[in-house]
Design a protein around this motif. Structure first.
Motif, mmCIF file in Angstrom:
data_model
loop_
_atom_site.group_PDB
_atom_site.id
_atom_site.type_symbol
_atom_site.label_atom_id
_atom_site.label_comp_id
_atom_site.label_asym_id
_atom_site.label_seq_id
_atom_site.Cartn_x
_atom_site.Cartn_y
_atom_site.Cartn_z
ATOM 1 N N GLY A 99 -5.790 -1.370 16.750
ATOM 2 C CA GLY A 99 -6.924 -1.145 17.390
ATOM 3 C C GLY A 99 -8.459 -1.099 16.544
ATOM 4 N N VAL A 100 -8.250 -2.218 15.695
ATOM 5 C CA VAL A 100 -9.619 -2.302 15.041
ATOM 6 C C VAL A 100 -10.772 -2.760 16.342
ATOM 7 C CG1 VAL A 100 -10.887 -3.670 13.526
ATOM 8 C CG2 VAL A 100 -8.652 -2.697 12.778
ATOM 9 N N VAL A 101 -11.894 -2.269 16.211
ATOM 10 C CA VAL A 101 -12.899 -2.321 17.236
ATOM 11 C C VAL A 101 -13.834 -3.484 16.529
ATOM 12 C CG1 VAL A 101 -14.881 -1.559 18.383
ATOM 13 C CG2 VAL A 101 -12.908 -0.148 17.971
ATOM 14 N N ASP A 102 -14.272 -4.635 17.487
ATOM 15 C CA ASP A 102 -14.918 -5.652 16.805
ATOM 16 C C ASP A 102 -14.462 -6.253 15.622
ATOM 17 O OD1 ASP A 102 -16.714 -5.259 19.018
ATOM 18 O OD2 ASP A 102 -17.872 -3.893 17.806
ATOM 19 N N PRO A 103 -13.084 -6.906 15.892
ATOM 20 C CA PRO A 103 -12.526 -7.294 14.685
ATOM 21 C C PRO A 103 -12.962 -8.660 14.520
ATOM 22 C CG PRO A 103 -11.110 -7.574 16.453
ATOM 23 C CD PRO A 103 -11.963 -6.770 17.128
ATOM 24 N N ILE A 104 -12.937 -9.329 13.170
ATOM 25 C CA ILE A 104 -12.761 -10.627 12.906
ATOM 26 C C ILE A 104 -11.990 -11.485 13.601
ATOM 27 C CG2 ILE A 104 -12.806 -12.371 10.918
ATOM 28 C CD1 ILE A 104 -13.360 -10.223 9.011
ATOM 29 N N LEU A 120 -0.040 -3.067 6.389
ATOM 30 C CA LEU A 120 -1.026 -4.291 6.610
ATOM 31 C C LEU A 120 -1.972 -3.389 7.751
ATOM 32 C CD1 LEU A 120 -2.094 -6.984 6.155
ATOM 33 C CD2 LEU A 120 -0.763 -7.735 8.140
ATOM 34 N N ALA A 121 -1.262 -2.743 8.867
ATOM 35 C CA ALA A 121 -2.160 -2.022 9.942
ATOM 36 C C ALA A 121 -2.894 -1.062 9.395
ATOM 37 C CB ALA A 121 -1.237 -1.732 10.876
ATOM 38 N N SER A 122 -2.558 -0.133 8.463
ATOM 39 C CA SER A 122 -3.280 0.907 7.783
ATOM 40 C C SER A 122 -4.573 0.461 6.937
ATOM 41 C CB SER A 122 -2.393 1.837 6.895
ATOM 42 O OG SER A 122 -2.089 1.375 6.009
ATOM 43 N N ARG A 123 -3.993 -0.487 6.244
ATOM 44 C CA ARG A 123 -5.330 -1.154 5.256
ATOM 45 C C ARG A 123 -6.261 -2.020 6.020
ATOM 46 N NH1 ARG A 123 -3.985 -0.892 -0.320
ATOM 47 N NH2 ARG A 123 -1.949 0.178 -0.515
ATOM 48 N N SER A 124 -6.266 -2.686 7.069
ATOM 49 C CA SER A 124 -6.908 -3.578 7.632
ATOM 50 C C SER A 124 -8.026 -2.979 8.427
ATOM 51 C CB SER A 124 -6.214 -4.689 8.592
ATOM 52 O OG SER A 124 -6.934 -5.469 9.018
ATOM 53 N N THR A 125 -9.070 -2.870 8.099
ATOM 54 C CA THR A 125 -10.191 -2.353 8.646
ATOM 55 C C THR A 125 -11.296 -3.441 9.551
ATOM 56 O OG1 THR A 125 -11.760 -2.439 6.549
ATOM 57 C CG2 THR A 125 -10.313 -0.442 7.366
ATOM 58 N N ARG A 126 -10.930 -4.841 9.236
ATOM 59 C CA ARG A 126 -11.676 -5.789 9.698
ATOM 60 C C ARG A 126 -11.019 -6.849 10.639
ATOM 61 N NH1 ARG A 126 -14.716 -8.972 5.190
ATOM 62 N NH2 ARG A 126 -16.084 -9.497 7.042
ATOM 63 N N TRP A 127 -9.597 -6.585 10.569
ATOM 64 C CA TRP A 127 -8.812 -7.480 11.472
ATOM 65 C C TRP A 127 -7.898 -6.752 12.225
ATOM 66 C CZ3 TRP A 127 -8.286 -12.876 11.491
ATOM 67 C CH2 TRP A 127 -9.102 -13.847 10.452
ATOM 68 N N ARG A 128 -7.841 -6.920 13.535
ATOM 69 C CA ARG A 128 -6.794 -6.371 14.357
ATOM 70 C C ARG A 128 -5.523 -6.804 13.812
ATOM 71 N NH1 ARG A 128 -6.181 -7.296 20.766
ATOM 72 N NH2 ARG A 128 -5.005 -5.615 21.361
ATOM 73 N N VAL A 129 -4.687 -5.739 13.785
ATOM 74 C CA VAL A 129 -3.155 -6.066 13.418
ATOM 75 C C VAL A 129 -2.308 -5.919 14.691
ATOM 76 C CG1 VAL A 129 -1.155 -5.789 12.105
ATOM 77 C CG2 VAL A 129 -3.434 -5.718 10.996
#
Length: 865
Positions: free
Chosen positions: A44-49, A68-77
């Motif tokens: 659920g990353v908002v405004d992802p790359i 990967l889901a927990s670490r990714s703050t710029r990409w929606r997984v």
């Protein structure tokens, strides 16, 4: 239709590492028009790359992508559980490959995923994700693949695990009715999965009714063209050229009995532009075995950010402006002496006597190289092919290496000092296309199932050739029409060699050198040591044996066990020096130390041979001033040098014994000033030993040593994460820590991995060890940290010159060590010998010592170190 709650499709909230908020379910029509419901992970990353579209294999589920889901703050997984798998709907029917591809397209359409999309896939997820990518080229921004395959490489058998469960009699019993296949697949993790993680993977497959999809995936492996999914997989495999402009990353666990390194080689051949990281100790479940998520995110940053720094290799290198044969090809000096009847390479008798067993003149060697070039190309060798010569140092090895270079091939140099297991790991990592050896080397290589073409060096009976799988003998005459025109030969930016680090400071790493970099290295050696064709070299350090012909010099390797440098004795060394009238010698510290220790029995002629040497260099590992001083007494007229460098860049600095004495005692080992063309810098180190790329200008400040030079290597082979961390804009972070003094001299204080991470900050080990070695009765010392990082206690482990009882040092010795060391020493332990690395017999294995010391101080039974 997206549903936030549908009973039976969500994982329980207490799974290890799982955030229940990630779970979603979506219902939409599949390719057959049936409404189906899928469970998926969505961070659920908002405004992802963009979106990382993660596709699991068999018998896993979207849980694999939790890190990967927990670490990714710029990409929606987004990670989808396939139908009949994980927590998605059980349809009651079999899903084939084409159906899974269509299902994934249906889900991404329902989620309104547009782009950019990077697919991330493992196992069966590989072909499924590639099938999706082929039909969504406008959305695709990258591809990440892990331990998967799109075709079975030639000569590779069906894995035993798959064969055992694939028969009609066993498929349902092992995959569906019981969890045998499921549990067997999870046991492929290296190391074993933690209990909580293992249980989480089992959770959606608790009953036989929920395991049907596992059996379907096994049944869908297309062993032959008649299989229902054969055409679909073959179409995917044959269409990967569409990814030629798409960034790709291959992460691979090398200890996978299902998708071996042959599958990696096959995929890399189809995606030659892909970045690759091969984990030597990981297995099939590579995302569990290593921290794959940070590597994927770092790679995404490197390939998608327009402001991302250059995170690849050192720049293409040309030869420097000095030295002999400058700017000329590696074989130029040899060609220049093609009519010269002076000896180029000599081999000593294996018994250590003064007898030369074999010799080759420059004319003979150059002719042998030309013949081998024709025979190699006639055997099918192409530019860029990798050749592993499993041949002892000597004339044959020199000839093969120079023939490979002229033919444009890449020499895979897995030297004997790595040991049998080390050589096996090196060859599996480098994946040579050809192996050249005698029957022993060929038998060894055949047992590794490398998939390489086997070429015999010497004549061999046809029956033996068939047994060993030999395709051709380089001893047989070649039809001239079968040889290939080499044209202009390889350029300076073409790869020339894959060499290997010793593994003394971690797993051995494959390092790539280009032709221009080796030419620059040749010139750096010539300039630093004033080498000319009039010099004659004793190469008691194997890497330098190859450079003799490149320098136009006569060279000899003394009689010694090359897998154990410390076996070189003074008699064998002196006999080699006498045989060629040597003027210069290179030796490892262990070899040099044993030459000195065994020199009392030399006769007058042998002593004269040693006295004729004008320079002796100890290379490859640290050496003490005491050892250098002892060597200077045995080589009466030689200038004693010790160059500093590493497999990745050699040499970096050089210092003589006289200069060491002038530098005096300091924190670490003074290794001198940078040689011509080398730049040095140090970067900052944090409290927990982490390095940065911020260079420190302050003199005497300790940091990680960084090097830049024309003769630096191109970096690591198929180790993208390591390359990304340690190379930037031509600079190499060496892993060594040290400082530059006010006179521009470099002092090495240890390795970043050997820092004692105390509450007061990092402590470097070498200065501590040198001070401890000043105490009477101490032969050698190792300073290690015991306890958690950030609060580690300094422990000094010593070997003594006297026989002492007990492991805990006696009070008198402990007090003496504490008085000379400027840090709090928690304990002093004693051993008979400190363990050292196999290749150099010189580098102290501090990690092993630290583990042993921690065990001893914890009260465990004292084991042998």
């Amino acid at each position: 239709m997206i549903s936030r709650s549908q009973s039976g499709y969500y994982p329980p909230p207490d799974l290890e590492g799982w955030d229940h908020a990630w779970s979603r379910s979506i219902s939409t029509r599949d390719a057959e028009g049936q409404t189906r419901t899928w469970h998926l992970l969505d961070n659920g990353v908002v405004d992802p790359i963009g979106t990382l579209l993660c596709v699991h294999g068999n018998p896993t589920w979207s849980y694999m992508w939790r890190d990967l889901a927990s670490r990714s703050t710029r990409w929606r997984v987004v990670a989808v559980d396939a139908l009949n798998m994980g927590f998605s709907e059980r349809t009651g029917g079999n899903r084939r490959l084409a159906g899974h591809v269509a299902d994934l397209s249906a889900v991404t359409a329902a989620l309104r995923i547009e782009g950019p999309v990077v697919t991330v896939a493992h196992d069966w997820g590989g072909p499924i994700s590639l099938g999706w990518a082929r039909t969504h080229p406008d959305q695709l921004a990258g591809v990440v693949l892990m331990n998967t395959g799109v075709a079975r490489p030639e000569g590779i058998r069906i894995p035993a695990l798959i064969q055992a469960v694939r028969t009609r009699a066993t498929l349902r019993a092992t995959c569906v009715a019981s969890p045998v296949f499921l549990r067997g697949a999870l046991r492929l993790a290296r190391p074993s999965l933690p209990k909580e993680v293992h249980q989480a993977y089992l959770t959606p497959y608790a009953r036989s009714a929920t395991r049907a999809g596992i059996g379907h995936f096994v049944d869908d492996i297309p062993f032959n063209p008649g299989h229902p999914s054969y055409t679909a997989l073959d179409d995917i495999a044959g269409s990967l050229e569409f990814l030629a402009e798409t960034p790709a990353l291959l992460l691979w666990g090398a200890k996978d009995p299902v998708f071996s390194s042959a599958f990696l080689a096959d995929l890399h051949a189809r995606l030659p532009h892909a970045s690759v990281h091969r984990y030597a100790e990981a297995g099939h479940l590579v995302m569990e075995d290593v921290r794959g998520a940070p590597v994927i995110l770092d790679w995404l940053e490197a390939v998608t950010s327009p402001t991302s720094p250059t995170l690849v290799s050192a720049p293409p290198a040309a030869s420097t402006g000095d030295g002999c044969d400058n700017g000329r090809r590696l074989w130029a000096a040899l060609e220049g002496r093609r009519n010269d009847e002076e000896i180029a390479v000599a081999e000593m008798s294996s018994d250590g006597s003064a007898q030369v067993s074999r010799r080759a003149t420059f004319a003979e060697l150059e002719q042998q190289v030309r013949i081998l070039v024709d025979r190699l190309t006639a055997a099918g060798l192409q530019p860029g092919d990798r050749v592993a010569p499993l041949i002892p140092p000597g004339i044959d090895l020199v000839a093969i290496v120079y023939a490979c270079w002229q033919a444009g091939a890449v020499v895979v140099a897995a030297d004997a000092a790595l040991g049998g297991r080390g050589i096996a790991r090196a060859l599996r990592a480098a994946q040579p296309d050809y192996v050249v050896a005698d029957w022993r080397g060929l038998a060894f290589a055949r047992g590794l199932r490398l998939g390489a073409t086997m070429l015999s060096l010497k004549p061999m009976p046809r029956a033996v050739q068939r047994t060993l799988g030999v395709s051709a003998s380089l001893a047989d005459p070649t039809d001239a029409s079968a040889a290939r025109d080499l044209g202009s030969g390889p350029g300076p930016d073409d790869p020339a060699a894959v060499v290997f680090t010793s593994g003394s400071t971690g797993p051995s790493k494959a390092v790539v050198y280009r032709h221009g970099q080796l030419e620059a290295q040749r010139d750096a050696l010539a300039t630093t040591y004033s080498l000319s064709r009039d010099d004659r070299l004793v190469a008691a350090f194997a890497p330098f044996a190859i450079f003799g012909p490149a320098l136009g010099m006569l060279s000899v390797v003394p009689a010694m066990d090359i897998s154990s440098p410390a076996t070189l004795d003074a008699g064998a060394f002196a006999n080699a020096a006498h045989a060629i009238g040597a003027t210069i010698a290179f030796a490892s510290p262990a070899a040099l130390a044993n030459v000195v220790a065994t020199s009392d029995g030399l006769d007058d002629g042998q002593r004269e041979a040693m006295a004729r040497l004008r320079a002796v260099a100890s290379a490859g590992a640290p050496i003490s001033t005491t050892a250098l001083r002892a060597a200077s007494q045995k080589f009466a007229n030689a200038n004693i040098h010790t160059p500093y460098g590493m497999t990745e860049v050699m040499p970096v600095t050089d210092i003589s014994l006289e200069e060491i004495d002038m530098a005096g005692l300091g924190n670490g080992v003074c290794v001198g000033r940078p040689i011509n063309g080398v730049e040095l810098a140090v970067t900052g180190i944090g409290a927990l030993g982490q390095s940065t790329w911020d260079f420190i200008d302050e003199p005497a400040a300790t940091g990680e040593i960084c090097v830049r030079a024309a003769h630096a290597s191109a970096g690591y082979d198929r180790l993208w994460a390591m390359q990304n961390q340690t190379w930037r804009d031509g600079w190499h972070r060496t892993g060594d820590v040290g400082h530059l003094d006010r006179d521009g001299r470099l002092w090495v204080e240890g390795r970043t991995s050997h820092l004692i991470l105390s509450a007061d900050g990092p402590v470097t080990p070498v200065g501590v060890e040198h001070r401890a070695e000043l105490v009477d009765g101490v032969h050698q010392a190792a300073a290690v940290g015991v306890g958690p990082a950030g609060t580690q206690q300094l422990v000094v482990v010593i070997s003594t010159t006297e026989r002492r009882a007990g492991v805990i040092a006696d009070p008198q010795l402990t007090v003496a060590v504490r008085q000379v060391v400027p840090f709090d020493v928690a304990a002093v332990l004693t051993v008979r010998h400190l363990p050292v690395d196999r290749r150099h017999n010189s580098k102290i294995e501090r990690e092993r010592i630290a583990s042993w010391a921690e065990s001893v101080l914890a009260g465990a039974r004292v084991a042998r170190l």
